[in-house]
Design a protein around this motif. Structure first.
Motif, PDB file in Angstrom:
ATOM      1  N   PHE A   3     -36.170  22.085 -60.329  1.00  0.00           N
ATOM      2  CA  PHE A   3     -36.514  22.366 -61.703  1.00  0.00           C
ATOM      3  C   PHE A   3     -37.097  21.126 -62.350  1.00  0.00           C
ATOM      4  CE2 PHE A   3     -33.367  25.468 -60.580  1.00  0.00           C
ATOM      5  CZ  PHE A   3     -34.058  26.606 -60.891  1.00  0.00           C
ATOM      6  N   ARG A   4     -38.082  21.331 -63.197  1.00  0.00           N
ATOM      7  CA  ARG A   4     -38.827  20.240 -63.796  1.00  0.00           C
ATOM      8  C   ARG A   4     -38.110  19.705 -65.027  1.00  0.00           C
ATOM      9  NH1 ARG A   4     -40.831  20.281 -59.148  1.00  0.00           N
ATOM     10  NH2 ARG A   4     -42.952  20.970 -58.879  1.00  0.00           N
ATOM     11  N   ASN A   5     -37.713  18.471 -64.979  1.00  0.00           N
ATOM     12  CA  ASN A   5     -37.010  17.872 -66.107  1.00  0.00           C
ATOM     13  C   ASN A   5     -37.256  16.374 -66.095  1.00  0.00           C
ATOM     14  OD1 ASN A   5     -35.339  17.113 -68.150  1.00  0.00           O
ATOM     15  ND2 ASN A   5     -33.453  17.868 -67.238  1.00  0.00           N
ATOM     16  N   THR A   6     -37.480  15.812 -67.236  1.00  0.00           N
ATOM     17  CA  THR A   6     -37.741  14.370 -67.311  1.00  0.00           C
ATOM     18  C   THR A   6     -36.482  13.574 -67.562  1.00  0.00           C
ATOM     19  OG1 THR A   6     -38.249  14.652 -69.658  1.00  0.00           O
ATOM     20  CG2 THR A   6     -40.097  14.712 -68.130  1.00  0.00           C
ATOM     21  N   ASP A   7     -35.327  14.215 -67.514  1.00  0.00           N
ATOM     22  CA  ASP A   7     -34.069  13.523 -67.793  1.00  0.00           C
ATOM     23  C   ASP A   7     -33.761  12.522 -66.689  1.00  0.00           C
ATOM     24  OD1 ASP A   7     -31.089  13.090 -67.782  1.00  0.00           O
ATOM     25  OD2 ASP A   7     -31.316  14.271 -69.604  1.00  0.00           O
ATOM     26  N   ASP A   8     -33.435  11.300 -67.077  1.00  0.00           N
ATOM     27  CA  ASP A   8     -33.165  10.245 -66.096  1.00  0.00           C
ATOM     28  C   ASP A   8     -31.898  10.501 -65.303  1.00  0.00           C
ATOM     29  OD1 ASP A   8     -35.439   8.911 -66.843  1.00  0.00           O
ATOM     30  OD2 ASP A   8     -34.416   7.586 -68.265  1.00  0.00           O
ATOM     31  N   ASP A   9     -30.997  11.351 -65.827  1.00  0.00           N
ATOM     32  CA  ASP A   9     -29.751  11.611 -65.123  1.00  0.00           C
ATOM     33  C   ASP A   9     -29.943  12.539 -63.935  1.00  0.00           C
ATOM     34  OD1 ASP A   9     -28.098  10.053 -66.715  1.00  0.00           O
ATOM     35  OD2 ASP A   9     -27.969  11.617 -68.249  1.00  0.00           O
ATOM     36  N   ASN A  10     -31.083  13.181 -63.845  1.00  0.00           N
ATOM     37  CA  ASN A  10     -31.339  14.140 -62.773  1.00  0.00           C
ATOM     38  C   ASN A  10     -32.051  13.444 -61.626  1.00  0.00           C
ATOM     39  OD1 ASN A  10     -32.073  16.214 -61.110  1.00  0.00           O
ATOM     40  ND2 ASN A  10     -33.381  17.272 -62.575  1.00  0.00           N
ATOM     41  N   PRO A  11     -31.412  13.285 -60.467  1.00  0.00           N
ATOM     42  CA  PRO A  11     -32.070  12.592 -59.353  1.00  0.00           C
ATOM     43  C   PRO A  11     -33.236  13.365 -58.788  1.00  0.00           C
ATOM     44  CG  PRO A  11     -29.996  13.563 -58.629  1.00  0.00           C
ATOM     45  CD  PRO A  11     -30.050  13.728 -60.122  1.00  0.00           C
ATOM     46  N   ASN A  12     -33.335  14.668 -59.109  1.00  0.00           N
ATOM     47  CA  ASN A  12     -34.436  15.487 -58.615  1.00  0.00           C
ATOM     48  C   ASN A  12     -35.511  15.680 -59.683  1.00  0.00           C
ATOM     49  OD1 ASN A  12     -33.005  15.986 -56.193  1.00  0.00           O
ATOM     50  ND2 ASN A  12     -31.778  17.503 -57.256  1.00  0.00           N
ATOM     51  N   ALA A  13     -35.444  14.934 -60.784  1.00  0.00           N
ATOM     52  CA  ALA A  13     -36.327  15.192 -61.915  1.00  0.00           C
ATOM     53  C   ALA A  13     -37.784  14.974 -61.543  1.00  0.00           C
ATOM     54  CB  ALA A  13     -35.950  14.276 -63.075  1.00  0.00           C
ATOM     55  N   GLU A  14     -38.653  15.910 -61.929  1.00  0.00           N
ATOM     56  CA  GLU A  14     -40.080  15.768 -61.693  1.00  0.00           C
ATOM     57  C   GLU A  14     -40.912  16.349 -62.832  1.00  0.00           C
ATOM     58  OE1 GLU A  14     -41.265  17.325 -57.934  1.00  0.00           O
ATOM     59  OE2 GLU A  14     -39.609  16.420 -56.883  1.00  0.00           O
ATOM     60  N   GLY A  15     -40.313  16.920 -63.834  1.00  0.00           N
ATOM     61  CA  GLY A  15     -41.074  17.558 -64.890  1.00  0.00           C
ATOM     62  C   GLY A  15     -40.166  18.523 -65.623  1.00  0.00           C
ATOM     63  N   ARG A  16     -40.723  19.410 -66.420  1.00  0.00           N
ATOM     64  CA  ARG A  16     -39.900  20.306 -67.219  1.00  0.00           C
ATOM     65  C   ARG A  16     -40.262  21.752 -66.934  1.00  0.00           C
ATOM     66  NH1 ARG A  16     -36.577  19.211 -71.138  1.00  0.00           N
ATOM     67  NH2 ARG A  16     -37.318  17.076 -71.216  1.00  0.00           N
ATOM     68  N   ALA A  17     -39.259  22.583 -66.717  1.00  0.00           N
ATOM     69  CA  ALA A  17     -39.476  23.995 -66.451  1.00  0.00           C
ATOM     70  C   ALA A  17     -39.733  24.741 -67.745  1.00  0.00           C
ATOM     71  CB  ALA A  17     -38.249  24.581 -65.751  1.00  0.00           C
ATOM     72  N   THR A  18     -40.467  25.846 -67.657  1.00  0.00           N
ATOM     73  CA  THR A  18     -40.670  26.703 -68.815  1.00  0.00           C
ATOM     74  C   THR A  18     -39.424  27.560 -69.018  1.00  0.00           C
ATOM     75  OG1 THR A  18     -41.595  28.519 -67.517  1.00  0.00           O
ATOM     76  CG2 THR A  18     -43.128  26.793 -68.273  1.00  0.00           C
ATOM     77  N   LEU A  19     -39.305  28.133 -70.206  1.00  0.00           N
ATOM     78  CA  LEU A  19     -38.174  29.006 -70.494  1.00  0.00           C
ATOM     79  C   LEU A  19     -38.159  30.190 -69.539  1.00  0.00           C
ATOM     80  CD1 LEU A  19     -35.758  29.873 -72.198  1.00  0.00           C
ATOM     81  CD2 LEU A  19     -37.371  30.955 -73.787  1.00  0.00           C
ATOM     82  N   GLU A  20     -39.333  30.740 -69.251  1.00  0.00           N
ATOM     83  CA  GLU A  20     -39.377  31.894 -68.355  1.00  0.00           C
ATOM     84  C   GLU A  20     -38.892  31.528 -66.961  1.00  0.00           C
ATOM     85  OE1 GLU A  20     -42.378  35.267 -66.522  1.00  0.00           O
ATOM     86  OE2 GLU A  20     -42.804  34.359 -68.450  1.00  0.00           O
ATOM     87  N   GLN A  21     -39.268  30.354 -66.485  1.00  0.00           N
ATOM     88  CA  GLN A  21     -38.792  29.925 -65.171  1.00  0.00           C
ATOM     89  C   GLN A  21     -37.275  29.807 -65.168  1.00  0.00           C
ATOM     90  OE1 GLN A  21     -41.262  26.391 -64.909  1.00  0.00           O
ATOM     91  NE2 GLN A  21     -42.236  27.179 -63.077  1.00  0.00           N
ATOM     92  N   LEU A  22     -36.720  29.245 -66.234  1.00  0.00           N
ATOM     93  CA  LEU A  22     -35.273  29.080 -66.293  1.00  0.00           C
ATOM     94  C   LEU A  22     -34.570  30.426 -66.296  1.00  0.00           C
ATOM     95  CD1 LEU A  22     -35.012  26.199 -68.901  1.00  0.00           C
ATOM     96  CD2 LEU A  22     -34.692  26.050 -66.440  1.00  0.00           C
TER      97      LEU A  22
END
Length: 498
Positions: A3-22
């Motif tokens: 899932f796409r997220n810019t949060d530094d706490d997420n080791p898999n972070a690569e971007g931000r998901a859309t609401l529909e994807q979530l």
């Protein structure tokens, strides 16, 4: 699926998901890694969930963190006993399937949260509860849903354990009498990602059409029987189009590919598809990242197949967007087969494969008639990510062939070593190209005996291919001449003119 997220706490972070994807991907996670979740991230998610709506602003949820291994062991025992008791209500194949569905995450998940509803809460002054007292429970469910979506947006998974004795959980955790257990939640990094729920994937229950749950008052008596008796079909037939996006340069898209992107209702795109190409998708179309990331946890091919079929059954025009050409090492065969088996109309729009784009930028003919009788494409890894065992090494060693190696990053050293043993001249020209046709394209000119070491030292990001053969000598000669000119210019010496 990451899932796409810019949060530094997420080791898999690569971007931000859309609401529909979530919403589409907020699956009940049953298998977790044991890796710890930072306390700050857990607190942030809980504070976000605490903003959920509630009847009369009552906020009746009470969240209990369960870090104790002793208390968790009691909860696991509770689950096992409840699971056996519930299994007695099934028979035959259903019973067999029930006992195969185990919740391994109960022991692996790093965070355990028990959510209670405070039935005696005074906050909210009873607004809305005089007529519908059960809305306290509904409010807690809203909070859990917000937590669920927030966790997925951060790359975490959440599992909702319902096979427990609520009274026993309350006793174990020492909950007050007015607190009613709503759910025992597991939070952690998912061991694997899927687009479809596990219960559907294992045949417990398929998802039924939306139309069976949607009614219009006044048209007819409201009845499940009437809905179930009428097969729900979309107003128009859906379809799937496999589209090749080319190696990266959006100007290499075909006109047919552009038309497909601008008429799509949903686009399932791979990780390697360039962003400028995604910008050409029709505004309002669903963009769903189903990228398979080499040597990392990623979206499984059967899940992608199921997602394509599911969206098409909704009556949507679905584009499966792939880097390069979908028919060249693009797993198109599996997706075509899945659509045909489901009765979904499918078509293919070819794209410029990366070998063509790389050769065009190098201005080199891969089939130069003075040096190449054959052009061959091979892949450097199999389903396991290993070097394929069935490569025809005599063909690779043929001095009259140009060979293009796709996906060679991890196995190139092994591949070249075996090819040299089978007679390939170590001085055979070889060119590696990373991110072919893109602004950050990198070219490495060498020989087959040295190209693996050159790539390993440079460690380029992005997709890489390697071309080898005598037909590439023209490109290597030009490269050498350009380097000589650059060196001469740097030292203020002009190269000799002939």
């Amino acid at each position: 699926m990451t899932f796409r997220n810019t949060d530094d706490d997420n080791p898999n972070a690569e971007g931000r998901a859309t609401l529909e994807q979530l919403v589409r991907w907020r699956r009940d996670v049953r298998r977790f890694k044991t890796d710890a979740v930072p306390d700050a991230l857990v607190e942030r998610l809980l504070r976000l969930a605490d903003l959920a709506p509630s009847v009369g602003n009552s906020q009746p949820w009470r969240i209990v963190n369960v870090p104790s291994s002793e208390l968790r062991a009691e909860i696991v025992g509770n689950f096992e006993a409840a699971r056996i008791h519930a299994g007695e209500g099934y028979s035959g194949d259903q019973a067999d399937l029930y006992y195969r569905l185990k919740l391994a995450g109960l022991k692996a998940a790093p965070v355990h949260l028990a959510v209670f509803c405070d039935q005696g809460v005074l906050q909210g002054h009873g607004l809305g509860r005089h007529t519908m007292p059960e809305t306290l429970d509904h409010s807690c469910a809203c909070m859990v849903t917000v937590l669920w979506l927030a966790a997925r947006e951060a790359g975490l998974g959440l599992g909702w354990v319902s096979i427990v004795d609520p009274a026993q959980v309350s006793k174990t955790l020492g909950a007050p009498p007015d607190w009613k257990l709503v759910g025992y939640l597991l939070l952690g990094w998912p061991e694997e990602e899927h687009l479809d729920p596990e219960l559907e994937r294992h045949g417990w229950q398929e998802r039924t059409p939306f139309e069976t749950r949607y009614f219009t008052a006044g048209n007819a008596p409201l009845s499940n029987e009437a809905k179930d008796a009428r097969p729900a079909k979309p107003t128009r037939p859906g379809s799937v189009t496999l589209v090749g996006s080319g190696p990266g340069d959006p100007e290499l898209l075909t006109i047919k590919a552009l038309f497909a992107l601008q008429s799509a209702d949903a686009v399932l795109f791979d990780d390697l598809v360039a962003k400028p190409i995604l910008d050409l998708v029709r505004p309002g179309a669903r963009l769903i990242d189903v990228g398979k990331r080499g040597y990392r946890k990623s979206c499984k091919q059967p899940d992608i197949n199921a997602q394509m079929v599911s969206l098409a059954r909704e009556g949507l025009k679905v584009v499966r967007l792939k880097s390069g050409d979908p028919l060249i090492f693009g797993r198109a065969g599996e997706e075509i087969e899945a659509c045909e088996a489901a009765g979904i109309a499918i078509s293919v729009v070819p794209g410029v494969t990366s070998a063509q784009g790389a050769a065009a930028n190098l201005k080199v003919s891969l089939t130069n008639r003075d040096h190449a009788r054959r052009l061959q494409f091979i892949t450097a890894h199999d389903r396991r990510g290993m070097l394929p065992k069935d490569i025809d090494w005599s063909a690779v060693a043929d001095s009259a062939a140009t060979t293009v190696i796709y996906m060679p990053k991890r196995t190139l050293a092994e591949l070249t070593e075996i090819a040299l043993v089978h007679g390939l001249d170590p001085k055979t020209p070889a060119i590696a190209v990373a991110n072919a046709t893109r602004p950050d394209e990198r070219v490495f000119v060498s020989t087959i005996g040295a190209i693996a070491a050159a790539l390993d030292a440079a460690h380029p990001d992005g997709p890489v291919l390697v071309m080898l053969g005598e037909a590439l000598r023209y490109a290597t000669a030009r490269d050498a001449a350009e380097r000589a000119e650059q060196i001469a210019a740097a030292h203020g010496v002009l190269p000799e003119q002939s």
